[in-house]
Design an enzyme around this catalytic site. Sequence first.
Site, short mmCIF file in Angstrom:
data_model
loop_
_atom_site.label_atom_id
_atom_site.label_comp_id
_atom_site.label_asym_id
_atom_site.label_seq_id
_atom_site.Cartn_x
_atom_site.Cartn_y
_atom_site.Cartn_z
N LYS A 187 -6.31 -10.01 -12.23
CA LYS A 187 -7.69 -9.51 -12.13
C LYS A 187 -7.65 -8.01 -11.97
CE LYS A 187 -10.47 -8.92 -8.57
NZ LYS A 187 -11.12 -7.65 -8.97
N GLU A 262 0.67 -3.92 -1.31
CA GLU A 262 0.84 -2.45 -1.23
C GLU A 262 -0.50 -1.89 -0.78
OE1 GLU A 262 0.26 0.96 -1.45
OE2 GLU A 262 0.34 0.92 -3.64
N CYS A 296 -2.47 6.15 -2.99
CA CYS A 296 -2.00 5.46 -1.79
C CYS A 296 -1.04 6.33 -0.98
CB CYS A 296 -1.34 4.15 -2.18
SG CYS A 296 -0.14 4.33 -3.51
N GLU A 393 -7.54 6.09 6.30
CA GLU A 393 -7.32 6.46 4.90
C GLU A 393 -8.68 6.83 4.30
OE1 GLU A 393 -4.59 4.61 1.53
OE2 GLU A 393 -6.35 3.38 1.85
#
Length: 490
Positions: A187, A262, A296, A393
Amino acid sequence: MVTTATRPAAKPTIRQTRLMINNEWVDSSDGGTFDTINPATGDVLAKVAHATPKDVDAAVRVARKALETGPWSRMDAADRGRLMFKLADRIEQEAGELAMLESLNCGKTITDSRGDVEGTVNTLRYYAGWADKIEGKTVPVRGNFLSYTLRQPIGVVGQIIPWNFPLLMLAWKWGPALACGNTIVMKTAEQTPLSAMRVAELAIEVGFPPGVINLLAGYGETTGHAMVVHSDIDKIAFTGHVDTAKLIQKNASPTLKRMTFELGGKSPNVIFADADMDKAVEGAFHAIYFHCGQCCTAGSRLFVERKIQKEFVTRLAARARQRKIGDPLDEKTEQGPQVSQEQMDKILGYVQSGQKSGAKLVVGGERVGSNGFFVAPTIFDDVKDDMDIAKDEIFGPVVSVLPFDSIDEVVDRANNTYYGLAAGVWTQDIDKAHTYAKRVKAGTVWVNCYHVVDTSTPFGGFKMSGQGRENGEAALEHYTESKTVTVKLG
Ligand code: NAI
Ligand code: MG
């Protein structure tokens, strides 16, 4: 700071907007669609089929069939590799068009998109080479037996990818999965379905048998969730937010699937006073502002040794003011838009939070223009470790400068986070560099460089930045099961 340049004449063609199941392009089972947006303008680019749980099930069934009884299940490993090489070649031939499509849908600059296409090709070639080199062992055991291990595919793998590197994330996940002989239900992120669809067309064209690769589009809470709870998906590989991973782990627990994650980070980038100043400024700039901070590994906690703090921040701010922001398809553009209104709003919310908590806003902090989702490169100075802007983040072009005085202090503070994806250090002293590299808790450490990610080196997170590793030989372990065969000898 802003130079929105003229629009280039060339525009990529959007050829596919449907689901690819069993090498066929189909509408969603309920006819549902969702809009995919051009983040540089906010305009709708296309309506894309939204996969229902029924579509997920259809994809899983054909993936299972391909795995168990289709030509893929009998194919020589070397031939699997040849198919992957062919796909890499076709992607390379279509690189120009694919890069434009990526920039149009994701907002990354055309230069960055070209780099991503190159990385995609490299990754597929790297894993194509592995296909016929995945070996078991012969194991000395007690008694008159022959024991050996086979490394076999895990099975049908569900892969859920984010929007920041749509093509590259596809390659990182297809590469090891295909090399190891698995079949795939992927997906794409709801923000960026288009480039993967083009690659799926190429996969059919080069001859992947039906059912080996299936590509779905849809929202996480519906399509993604249906994959996570599906009892016939053997593994989920996910890249995205840490909170999404927690939810996925919980929702998948009744089926005890294999999982790899991740999950981003709040990576420390440490500048010692003895660093080469020019290179360190440029490196810190690239570490945070590459792809608008939507990375990331973004070096979002910038620890600067106190004696050079003032000069360093002044130079970094001057560099930020030079940044050319504009249409990602324009060759001269250095920074495109954030991927969505939602991401832009999240980033601007953190800017407010930083100001409220008393950090010093040096540059940026505002939206650029009123069309599209552009945010100015932003620097906060004198940030404290316990401020939200230093802990969360942000996933945008916002860096927190944190002054420090000694290596012991900075290592402790760098590690004072639940994340552990990446870390940078800038110094000319090899002792400091290696001490930091050894003690910092991160899956990747860069010394006098940043964001250097190669398909052949393992990539992943310590602590809550992830589980397992992608890239390199390390990824193969996460796409194979080990089987022990023991034979009684006469
Ligand atoms: P997200 O984690 O919600 O989305 C990533 C992928 O997971 C998408 O394909 C999404 O559809 C899917 N997903 C979402 N909820 C799901 C569920 N319940 N079950 C199964 N699949 C699900 O991330 P989002 O909302 O796009 O971005 C939010 C924040 O996440 C960003 O601001 C950033 O901080 C972080 N992020 C980190 C990334 C990384 O590279 N590690 C990539 C993208 C986002
Ligand atoms: Mg989300």
